[in-house]
Write a protein that holds these residues in place. Structure first.
Motif, short mmCIF file in Angstrom:
data_model
loop_
_atom_site.label_atom_id
_atom_site.label_comp_id
_atom_site.label_asym_id
_atom_site.label_seq_id
_atom_site.Cartn_x
_atom_site.Cartn_y
_atom_site.Cartn_z
N ASP A 64 0.83 -1.21 0.00
CA ASP A 64 0.00 0.00 0.00
C ASP A 64 0.86 1.26 0.00
OD1 ASP A 64 -2.66 -1.18 0.14
OD2 ASP A 64 -2.08 -1.84 2.16
N TYR A 65 1.92 1.27 0.81
CA TYR A 65 2.81 2.43 0.91
C TYR A 65 4.25 1.96 0.74
CZ TYR A 65 -1.14 5.02 2.84
OH TYR A 65 -2.37 5.64 3.02
N LEU A 66 4.98 2.63 -0.13
CA LEU A 66 6.41 2.40 -0.27
C LEU A 66 7.12 3.60 0.34
CD1 LEU A 66 8.78 0.74 -1.36
CD2 LEU A 66 8.59 2.03 -3.51
N VAL A 67 7.82 3.37 1.44
CA VAL A 67 8.49 4.43 2.19
C VAL A 67 9.98 4.41 1.83
CG1 VAL A 67 8.98 5.39 4.47
CG2 VAL A 67 6.82 4.16 4.06
N ILE A 68 10.47 5.52 1.29
CA ILE A 68 11.87 5.62 0.89
C ILE A 68 12.65 6.18 2.07
CG2 ILE A 68 13.47 6.41 -0.87
CD1 ILE A 68 11.07 4.73 -1.88
N GLY A 69 13.33 5.31 2.79
CA GLY A 69 14.10 5.71 3.96
C GLY A 69 13.57 5.07 5.23
N SER A 70 14.43 4.36 5.94
CA SER A 70 14.03 3.74 7.21
C SER A 70 14.80 4.36 8.37
CB SER A 70 14.23 2.22 7.17
OG SER A 70 15.61 1.89 7.03
N GLY A 71 15.01 5.68 8.28
CA GLY A 71 15.58 6.41 9.39
C GLY A 71 14.51 6.81 10.39
N ALA A 72 14.81 7.81 11.20
CA ALA A 72 13.90 8.20 12.27
C ALA A 72 12.53 8.59 11.74
CB ALA A 72 14.51 9.36 13.06
N SER A 73 12.47 9.41 10.70
CA SER A 73 11.18 9.87 10.19
C SER A 73 10.41 8.75 9.50
CB SER A 73 11.38 11.04 9.23
OG SER A 73 11.84 12.18 9.93
N GLY A 74 11.11 7.95 8.69
CA GLY A 74 10.43 6.85 8.00
C GLY A 74 9.83 5.86 8.98
N LEU A 75 10.58 5.53 10.03
CA LEU A 75 10.07 4.59 11.03
C LEU A 75 8.93 5.20 11.85
CD1 LEU A 75 13.44 3.08 12.28
CD2 LEU A 75 11.68 1.88 10.96
N ALA A 76 9.04 6.49 12.19
CA ALA A 76 7.96 7.14 12.96
C ALA A 76 6.68 7.21 12.14
CB ALA A 76 8.40 8.54 13.39
#
Length: 467
Positions: A5-17
């Motif tokens: 459903d969602y592809l999140v580019i980046g698994s840093g602090a903001s992506g994880l939050a």
């Protein structure tokens, strides 16, 4: 083929939050996070070994998982203030947060992968280990969690030249490179340079052996005014001082003089004009330690390090073969221009409320889950660019106060904000009856209206070069 459903580019602090909050608010969605780094945690994986959060752990991270013990430190530079996690603690925390997300069965995290853009059958992703390409079908939205990616010491390219024989290390290498008998030149004005100087002093380097090259002097927040929970009254006091100073200021210089007089902002050298403002913080003990360094060079940006001299924008100064130059010149927070957070099947994570990066990402996820129209979403999440100079303060503060007023008119959103672990004013209702807190709230309410209008006027006085 991966479908999500969602592809999140980046698994840093903001992506994880963002992922953590969306999983909580939209029970049926599936997310895939991809990141070029070998694991989740973003720039924290590359942080220098002595780094700490510059804000309390109590309101950093993801909404569903506490960071630390909500403890007030009893000793050290942070005595009397809420604990601040070390870099290692933050890395472990984000690894656990990512693991908890994957255990839901609704979140997939692909490390050492990069996003290449649209492909034939979705968004094209490359596995950096094998080079294999794959298209990801995105049923919902692409989420850009890297738009404001920071420039950090471990990965940035210095903007100055280095002559053969001159000694330069990135701040990450300082603990290994430090030797007895060396002299040190710290390059940079911001929080990384502060941390490098503090580390040297804490490791018994005499202040007379430290030179600090500061292109611009820096304004810092007094850390006391960013405290949560049982000390949230100090936080409210700081915000009310902002509003009063803004309402009464005649111009930018007068505004910062008022903020300094109130104890809201501090300078390492009160006699030097400071123009740099990046929302970073110092405690009184840090400030006292840094003021022991007398050898400060203010000749603009560094152009070249030679064996026997430093060539700077506005002059030269001597150096030598026994000097270790410590590079702390990475820019840090991104100055990318603000763009709409929501639109065209895409979400671009950005700052909304000042000084609250992971709160902002989680808030954007809540709004995504509970509002249907992008126009309404963008009304509640207008971008608020990170500041760089004192001229950025009026617009940043005004945008924060205006959007917070909008949130208060939305019962579900204001309820989420009040309950969020990431909300820096969490705990205010528990202390609202205390006289100092009541006084701070009254001061804020008295001044915020005039302050918002005055800040609009000050923001309009910026020159075109200032943005």
């Amino acid at each position: 083929m991966i479908s999500t459903d969602y592809l999140v580019i980046g698994s840093g602090a903001s992506g994880l939050a963002f992922a953590d909050a969306l999983v909580a608010e939209a029970p049926d969605v599936e997310l895939t996070l991809i990141d070029r780094r070998p694991g989740p945690g973003g720039h924290w994986l590359d942080a220098y070994p002595f780094v700490r959060l510059h804000t309390p752990s109590a309101y950093y991270g993801v909404n569903s998982l506490p960071l630390g013990e909500d403890r007030i430190d009893a000793s050290g530079e942070n005595a009397g203030l809420y604990e601040r996690a070390t870099g290692a603690e933050v890395r472990d925390y984000f690894a656990e947060a990512a693991s908890r997300l994957t255990r839901t069965g609704r979140v997939r995290i692909l490390s050492e992968h990069e996003h290449l853009g649209p492909g034939d059958d979705g968004e094209r992703v490359r596995d950096l280990r094998s080079g294999a390409l794959e298209d990801v079908e995105v049923r919902g939205k692409l989420v850009d969690a890297r738009y404001l990616e920071a420039s950090i010491p471990a990965t940035h390219e210095p903007s100055f030249d280095l002559a053969p024989g001159a000694r330069l290390v990135a701040v990450n290498e300082l603990p290994v490179a430090a030797r007895s008998g060396l002299r040190y030149t710290v390059l940079g004005s911001g929080k990384t340079a502060v941390d490098a100087c503090t580390w040297l002093l804490d490791n018994d380097v005499d202040p007379d052996r430290i030179r600090w090259v500061r292109p611009r002097d820096h304004w810092f927040h007094h850390r006391r005014h960013f405290q949560p929970l049982d000390l949230v009254g100090d936080n409210m006091d700081g915000i009310s001082l902002d509003a009063q100073a803004a309402a009464e200021a005649t111009d930018i210089e007068d505004l910062f003089e008022r903020l300094e007089a109130a104890g809201r902002l501090v300078r390492i050298d009160p006699s030097a004009r400071a123009t740099m403002y990046r929302s970073t913080m110092l405690s009184p003990s840090e400030l006292d330690a840094l003021r022991r360094i007398d050898d400060v060079v203010r000749l603009g940006r560094l152009r070249q390090i030679e064996v026997d001299r430093l060539v700077l924008e506005h002059g030269e100064t001597d150096t030598g073969p026994d000097v270790l130059h410590v590079d702390c010149t990475a820019h840090g927070l991104s100055n990318a221009p603000p763009i709409p957070v929501f639109g065209d099947g895409r979400i671009v994570l950005q700052s909304i409320r000042q000084n609250s990066p992971t709160f902002n990402a989680a808030l954007i996820a809540f709004v995504e889950a509970h509002r249907d129209e992008d126009a309404d979403r963008n009304r509640l999440c207008p971008p608020n660019p990170y500041p760089s100079s004192i001229e950025d303060w009026p617009g940043m503060s005004r945008r924060t106060w205006r959007v917070e007023e909008r949130w208060l008119r939305e019962p579900d959103l204001s309820g989420w904000v009040a309950a969020s672990r990431l909300n820096l004013l969490r705990g205010l209702p528990d202390h609202a009856a205390e006289p100092p807190v009541k006084a701070a709230v009254e001061r804020f309410l008295t001044h915020v209206g005039p302050a918002t209008e005055r800040l609009r006027e000050l923001d309009q006085q910026r020159s075109p070069e200032q943005g």
